[in-house]
Design an enzyme around this catalytic site. Structure first.
Site, PDB file in Angstrom:
ATOM      1  CG  ASP A  82      -1.987   0.961   1.266  1.00 42.17           C
ATOM      2  OD1 ASP A  82      -2.421   1.378   0.183  1.00 42.17           O
ATOM      3  OD2 ASP A  82      -2.450   1.318   2.383  1.00 42.17           O
ATOM      4  CG  HIS A 180      -5.565   8.030   3.334  1.00 44.83           C
ATOM      5  ND1 HIS A 180      -4.980   8.695   2.290  1.00 44.83           N
ATOM      6  CD2 HIS A 180      -5.662   6.732   2.957  1.00 44.83           C
ATOM      7  CE1 HIS A 180      -4.716   7.828   1.314  1.00 44.83           C
ATOM      8  NE2 HIS A 180      -5.134   6.631   1.688  1.00 44.83           N
ATOM      9  CB  SER A 216     -12.694   3.787   6.839  1.00 44.84           C
ATOM     10  OG  SER A 216     -11.779   2.714   6.874  1.00 44.84           O
TER      11      SER A 216
HETATM   12  P1  13P Z   1      -9.100   4.639   5.429  1.00 37.72           P
HETATM   13  O1  13P Z   1      -8.247   5.489   6.315  1.00 37.72           O
HETATM   14  O2  13P Z   1     -10.342   5.334   5.026  1.00 37.72           O
HETATM   15  O3  13P Z   1      -9.380   3.301   6.041  1.00 37.72           O
HETATM   16  O4  13P Z   1      -8.270   4.367   4.070  1.00 37.72           O
HETATM   17  C1  13P Z   1      -7.298   3.347   4.018  1.00 37.72           C
HETATM   18  C2  13P Z   1      -6.485   3.412   2.786  1.00 37.72           C
HETATM   19  O5  13P Z   1      -6.789   4.068   1.821  1.00 37.72           O
HETATM   20  C3  13P Z   1      -5.264   2.589   2.762  1.00 37.72           C
HETATM   21  O6  13P Z   1      -4.514   2.818   1.611  1.00 37.72           O
HETATM   22  O1  G3H Z   2      -3.350   4.910   3.661  1.00 35.19           O
HETATM   23  C1  G3H Z   2      -2.783   4.678   4.725  1.00 35.19           C
HETATM   24  C2  G3H Z   2      -3.102   3.420   5.470  1.00 35.19           C
HETATM   25  O2  G3H Z   2      -4.182   3.629   6.342  1.00 35.19           O
HETATM   26  C3  G3H Z   2      -1.889   2.915   6.173  1.00 35.19           C
HETATM   27  O3  G3H Z   2      -1.612   3.661   7.312  1.00 35.19           O
HETATM   28  O4  G3H Z   2       0.812   4.151   6.967  1.00 35.19           O
HETATM   29  O5  G3H Z   2      -0.241   4.368   9.236  1.00 35.19           O
HETATM   30  O6  G3H Z   2       0.140   2.100   8.227  1.00 35.19           O
HETATM   31  P1  G3H Z   2      -0.135   3.572   7.974  1.00 35.19           P
HETATM   32 ZN    ZN Z   3      -4.591   4.820   0.878  1.00 35.33          ZN
END
Ligand code: 13P
Ligand code: G3H
Ligand code: ZN
Length: 311
Positions: A82, A180, A216
């Protein structure tokens, strides 16, 4: 069954009018909660790992835990990086057995985004790995980088054909108003997504899988449990589920969910510890967190994504 790529998953999802859930994972309880729920409703899955998750749990642990989940459930699972921020992290994940990576060049100029994305695609495709690119910039917190609403920008549909053609990406994340984190809209603000942009992107890229980040819903039930047990998340607001369901029926084939998992886990742990202040065995308080993740993921698959029965 070995890890799979998302290629076939997306093709079926596009044709079937549903989306694959892409859930962020950081530890064993989260992986078990997600995969056991998906098993119950026979859904294909994407499990995704951020740079922060790799740093927290280590690549090897996450890899082995996901392999264990495949052995346990028999589900088709794609393991995805990700928000890969450069070629090096994408290469490390490809070399380390991931079947999908995201190169997030959305903070670069259009030309530089094409250049870094194409470099990752060349390496990934030579190794049988698929690539997600991004155009447009979401607001919110990603790996300690906070993008303000003013610095965010919707995807420009006029750029998508050139980007996809020039880079060879297998899927494209676009910005249509999601963000996010757990604070996606201001209190009193009406949640809105730019379905007109999604429609125009889909018209220009027929049959091509689109990805929604920051998706989310910030489920009130979990936020309320947290707040009733010493938390302070009064203004948390997410994307309404009916909008996500609508996106899943259209060209959106991958819906990213992390914050809802964090909220479910925290709600389970906080309520357990409030009710049992003298307990200190992590197995006792992590179990209700894992159970709420299971409940959350099952509901998402059946009521929002529509991927139940598609494994
Ligand atoms: P959320 O913060 O809305 O759960 O999004 C997660 C996300 O896009 C991870 O790449
Ligand atoms: O888009 C971001 C995801 O929620 C991952 O979050 O980088 O804190 O693990 P993180
Ligand atoms: Zn993301």
């Amino acid at each position: 069954m070995p890890l799979v790529t998302s290629k076939e998953m997306f093709q079926k999802a596009y044709e079937g009018g549903y989306a694959i859930g892409a859930f962020n994972v950081n530890n064993m309880e989260i992986i078990q909660g997600i995969t056991e729920a998906a098993k119950e409703v026979n859904a294909p899955l994407i499990l995704q790992v951020s740079a922060g998750a790799r740093k927290y749990a280590k690549h090897t642990y996450l890899m082995k835990l996901v392999e264990a989940a495949i052995e346990d459930t028999g589900l088709p699972i794609c393991l995805h990086l990700d928000h890969g921020e450069n070629f090096d992290i994408c290469k490390a994940c490809i070399d380390g057995g991931f079947t999908s990576v995201m190169i997030d060049g959305s903070h670069h100029s259009f030309e530089k985004n094409i250049e870094v994305t194409r470099q990752v695609v060349e390496y990934a495709h030579a190794h049988g790995v698929v690539v997600e690119g991004e155009l447009g910039r979401l607001a919110g917190v990603e790996d300690d980088v906070n993008v303000s609403a003013e610095d965010s920008s919707y995807t420009d549909p006029e750029q998508v054909e050139e980007f996809v053609k020039a880079t060879g990406v297998d899927s494209l994340a676009i910005a249509i108003g999601t963000s996010h984190g757990a604070f996606k809209f201001k209190p009193g603000q009406k949640p809105q997504l730019r379905f007109d942009i999604l429609d125009e992107v889909s018209r220009r890229l027929p049959g091509f899988p689109i990805v929604l980040h920051g998706a989310s819903s910030v489920i009130p039930e979990y936020v309320n449990l947290i707040n009733a047990n010493g938390g302070a998340l009064e203004d948390a607001i997410g994307i309404p589920e009916d909008m996500l369901r609508q996106a899943a029926r259209l060209s959106v084939c991958k819906i990213n969910i992390d914050s809802d998992l964090r909220l479910a886990m925290t709600a389970g742990v906080r309520s357990y510890l409030t009710a049992n202040p003298a307990h200190f065995d992590p197995r006792q308080y992590l179990k209700p967190g894992r159970e709420l993740i299971h409940e959350l993921v099952k509901n998402k698959i059946v009521n929002v994504l529509g991927s139940d029965g598609k494994a």
